[in-house]
Enzyme design. Structure first.
Site, PDB file in Angstrom:
ATOM      1  N   LYS A  13     -57.581   9.725  90.737  1.00 41.33           N
ATOM      2  CA  LYS A  13     -56.680  10.828  90.335  1.00 41.33           C
ATOM      3  C   LYS A  13     -57.447  12.017  89.755  1.00 41.33           C
ATOM      4  O   LYS A  13     -57.181  13.156  90.101  1.00 41.33           O
ATOM      5  CB  LYS A  13     -55.669  10.360  89.280  1.00 41.33           C
ATOM      6  CG  LYS A  13     -54.724   9.288  89.723  1.00 41.33           C
ATOM      7  CD  LYS A  13     -53.676   8.999  88.649  1.00 41.33           C
ATOM      8  CE  LYS A  13     -54.225   8.495  87.337  1.00 41.33           C
ATOM      9  NZ  LYS A  13     -54.790   7.156  87.330  1.00 41.33           N
ATOM     10  N   ARG A  88     -46.670   6.896  82.012  1.00 42.04           N
ATOM     11  CA  ARG A  88     -47.108   5.564  82.417  1.00 42.04           C
ATOM     12  C   ARG A  88     -46.061   4.511  82.056  1.00 42.04           C
ATOM     13  O   ARG A  88     -46.268   3.334  82.339  1.00 42.04           O
ATOM     14  CB  ARG A  88     -48.413   5.212  81.712  1.00 42.04           C
ATOM     15  CG  ARG A  88     -49.675   5.549  82.512  1.00 42.04           C
ATOM     16  CD  ARG A  88     -50.862   5.276  81.598  1.00 42.04           C
ATOM     17  NE  ARG A  88     -52.081   4.950  82.264  1.00 42.04           N
ATOM     18  CZ  ARG A  88     -53.095   5.802  82.409  1.00 42.04           C
ATOM     19  NH1 ARG A  88     -52.987   7.046  82.021  1.00 42.04           N
ATOM     20  NH2 ARG A  88     -54.218   5.398  82.959  1.00 42.04           N
ATOM     21  N   ARG A 122     -68.544   4.148  88.725  1.00 39.93           N
ATOM     22  CA  ARG A 122     -68.051   5.412  88.160  1.00 39.93           C
ATOM     23  C   ARG A 122     -68.767   5.788  86.861  1.00 39.93           C
ATOM     24  O   ARG A 122     -68.987   4.966  85.994  1.00 39.93           O
ATOM     25  CB  ARG A 122     -66.561   5.273  87.867  1.00 39.93           C
ATOM     26  CG  ARG A 122     -65.774   6.465  88.312  1.00 39.93           C
ATOM     27  CD  ARG A 122     -64.335   6.086  88.287  1.00 39.93           C
ATOM     28  NE  ARG A 122     -63.798   6.417  86.983  1.00 39.93           N
ATOM     29  CZ  ARG A 122     -62.952   7.412  86.778  1.00 39.93           C
ATOM     30  NH1 ARG A 122     -62.552   8.154  87.788  1.00 39.93           N
ATOM     31  NH2 ARG A 122     -62.479   7.659  85.595  1.00 39.93           N
ATOM     32  N   ARG A 155     -67.672   4.644  81.009  1.00 40.96           N
ATOM     33  CA  ARG A 155     -66.637   4.481  79.995  1.00 40.96           C
ATOM     34  C   ARG A 155     -66.541   3.023  79.558  1.00 40.96           C
ATOM     35  O   ARG A 155     -66.576   2.130  80.398  1.00 40.96           O
ATOM     36  CB  ARG A 155     -65.281   4.920  80.571  1.00 40.96           C
ATOM     37  CG  ARG A 155     -65.065   6.406  80.468  1.00 40.96           C
ATOM     38  CD  ARG A 155     -63.916   6.856  81.322  1.00 40.96           C
ATOM     39  NE  ARG A 155     -62.717   6.043  81.201  1.00 40.96           N
ATOM     40  CZ  ARG A 155     -61.579   6.310  81.844  1.00 40.96           C
ATOM     41  NH1 ARG A 155     -61.496   7.365  82.623  1.00 40.96           N
ATOM     42  NH2 ARG A 155     -60.526   5.538  81.708  1.00 40.96           N
ATOM     43  N   ARG A 166     -56.319  -3.364  82.745  1.00 37.18           N
ATOM     44  CA  ARG A 166     -55.641  -2.091  83.041  1.00 37.18           C
ATOM     45  C   ARG A 166     -54.809  -2.219  84.319  1.00 37.18           C
ATOM     46  O   ARG A 166     -53.735  -1.628  84.432  1.00 37.18           O
ATOM     47  CB  ARG A 166     -56.677  -0.965  83.160  1.00 37.18           C
ATOM     48  CG  ARG A 166     -57.277  -0.611  81.799  1.00 37.18           C
ATOM     49  CD  ARG A 166     -58.485   0.290  81.925  1.00 37.18           C
ATOM     50  NE  ARG A 166     -58.165   1.586  82.461  1.00 37.18           N
ATOM     51  CZ  ARG A 166     -59.044   2.391  83.062  1.00 37.18           C
ATOM     52  NH1 ARG A 166     -60.296   1.997  83.220  1.00 37.18           N
ATOM     53  NH2 ARG A 166     -58.673   3.563  83.508  1.00 37.18           N
TER      54      ARG A 166
HETATM   55  P1  AMP Z   1     -57.099   7.273  82.101  1.00 40.82           P
HETATM   56  O1  AMP Z   1     -58.288   8.140  81.872  1.00 40.82           O
HETATM   57  O2  AMP Z   1     -55.905   8.026  82.615  1.00 40.82           O
HETATM   58  O3  AMP Z   1     -57.413   6.057  82.933  1.00 40.82           O
HETATM   59  O4  AMP Z   1     -56.660   6.733  80.657  1.00 40.82           O
HETATM   60  C1  AMP Z   1     -57.539   5.945  79.861  1.00 40.82           C
HETATM   61  C2  AMP Z   1     -56.742   5.152  78.850  1.00 40.82           C
HETATM   62  O5  AMP Z   1     -56.027   6.053  77.974  1.00 40.82           O
HETATM   63  C3  AMP Z   1     -55.656   4.250  79.433  1.00 40.82           C
HETATM   64  O6  AMP Z   1     -56.163   3.005  79.891  1.00 40.82           O
HETATM   65  C4  AMP Z   1     -54.721   4.107  78.224  1.00 40.82           C
HETATM   66  O7  AMP Z   1     -55.252   3.198  77.292  1.00 40.82           O
HETATM   67  C5  AMP Z   1     -54.775   5.493  77.600  1.00 40.82           C
HETATM   68  N1  AMP Z   1     -53.701   6.343  78.185  1.00 40.82           N
HETATM   69  C6  AMP Z   1     -53.848   7.403  79.028  1.00 40.82           C
HETATM   70  N2  AMP Z   1     -52.652   7.927  79.363  1.00 40.82           N
HETATM   71  C7  AMP Z   1     -51.719   7.185  78.714  1.00 40.82           C
HETATM   72  C8  AMP Z   1     -50.298   7.191  78.671  1.00 40.82           C
HETATM   73  N3  AMP Z   1     -49.580   8.066  79.386  1.00 40.82           N
HETATM   74  N4  AMP Z   1     -49.672   6.278  77.884  1.00 40.82           N
HETATM   75  C9  AMP Z   1     -50.366   5.400  77.148  1.00 40.82           C
HETATM   76  N5  AMP Z   1     -51.705   5.302  77.168  1.00 40.82           N
HETATM   77  C10 AMP Z   1     -52.387   6.176  77.942  1.00 40.82           C
END
Ligand code: AMP
Length: 216
Positions: A13, A88, A122, A155, A166
Site C-alpha cells: 500500500k 482497520r 522490506r 521495522r 498482523r
Molecule cells: P502499517 O504501517 O499501516 O502496517 O501500520 C503499522 C502498525 O500501526 C499496525 O500493525 C498497527 O499496530 C498500527 N496501526 C496502523 N493503522 C492503524 C489503525 N487504523 N488502527 C489501529 N492500529 C493501527
C-alpha cells in the site's frame, strides 16, 4: 478525491500510495507512518501506540480515530487524500463517515506466501519513511536512503512471527471493513500479487483506471 487504500500487512500500500500521490497531487496519509513519527519523537501517543504495534496488534480505536480526524482537518487534505492503513475496524469506518466522505476504496490483494516473502526483504528509511526492498527495490548504497541519506532499517513489527500476528489481526478485524465498503459499492479490488518494478505488471495503471473514472 478522497481515497482509502486497504489490504493486508506489507501488501505494498505504501509503495503504491507514494506513486499515486505524485500522479494525483494529493497527500498520502498513513496511520502507520503517523504512529512511527510519534514513536520516534517519544510523544505520549507514540509511547502508548508502541506497546500495541510491537506485538502486531491494533492501537485502540479512540486514539487512532482522533489522530486521523486531526490529520484530515489540515489544509493539505482539503482537496483529497490517499488514506493508507485506516480504517482497520468497522468502528473506525463508521467514525470516519461522520467527518469525511469517501469516494473510493482500493483493496489490494496478495497471497499470504507473497506477503511473507515480500516483508522479509522490506526496509524503510528511519528519517523520511521511504520504502525499499533488498531485492525488488534496493537502495543505491546499502543501508542508506536514496532520497535523504537517512539510515535504512527493518521495522520491528516486520519480524516473521509478528507479521503472522498482523495477518491474523487483518483477517479478524479488517476483513469486515472490506465487506462494509463492498456493500456500499465503493470497493475496487486490485491484484497486488505482482512486482511493482516489473513493467509487465500494471498495479498503478489498474488503480488509475479506477480513479480516473471518478474524475470523468
Ligand atoms: P502499517 O504501517 O499501516 O502496517 O501500520 C503499522 C502498525 O500501526 C499496525 O500493525 C498497527 O499496530 C498500527 N496501526 C496502523 N493503522 C492503524 C489503525 N487504523 N488502527 C489501529 N492500529 C493501527
Amino acid at each position: 478525491m478522497n481515497i482509502i487504500l486497504i489490504g493486508g500487512p506489507s501488501v505494498g500500500k505504501g509503495t503504491y500510495a507514494s506513486k499515486l500521490k505524485k500522479i494525483y497531487h494529493i497527500p498520502h496519509i498513513s496511520t502507520g507512518d503517523l504512529f512511527r513519527e510519534n514513536i520516534k519523537n517519544e510523544t505520549e501517543l507514540g509511547i502508548k501506540a508502541k506497546t500495541y504495534i510491537d506485538k502486531g496488534n491494533l492501537v485502540p480505536d479512540e486514539v487512532t480515530i482522533d489522530m486521523v480526524k486531526d490529520r484530515l482537518s489540515k489544509e493539505d487534505a482539503q482537496n483529497g487524500y490517499l488514506l493508507d492503513g485506516f480504517p482497520r475496524t468497522t468502528a473506525q469506518a463508521e467514525a470516519l463517515e461522520s467527518f469525511t466522505k469517501i469516494d473510493k476504496v482500493l483493496y489490494f490483494t496478495a497471497d499470504e506466501s507473497v506477503i511473507i516473502a515480500r516483508v522479509a526483504g522490506r526496509r524503510i528509511c528511519k528519517a523520511c519513511g521511504a520504502i525499499f526492498h533488498t531485492t525488488n527495490i534496493p537502495p543505491k548504497k546499502e543501508g542508506v536512503c536514496d532520497y535523504c541519506g537517512g539510515e535504512i532499517y527493518q521495522r520491528p513489527d516486520e519480524q516473521p512471527e509478528i507479521v503472522k500476528e498482523r495477518l491474523n489481526t487483518f483477517q479478524e478485524k479488517t476483513k469486515p471493513v472490506i465487506d462494509y465498503y463492498k456493500e456500499k459499492g465503493l470497493l475496487a479490488e486490485i491484484d497486488a500479487n505482482r512486482d511493482i518494478n516489473n513493467p509487465k505488471f500494471r498495479v498503478i495503471e489498474d488503480c488509475q483506471e479506477v480513479l480516473d473514472q471518478l474524475k470523468a
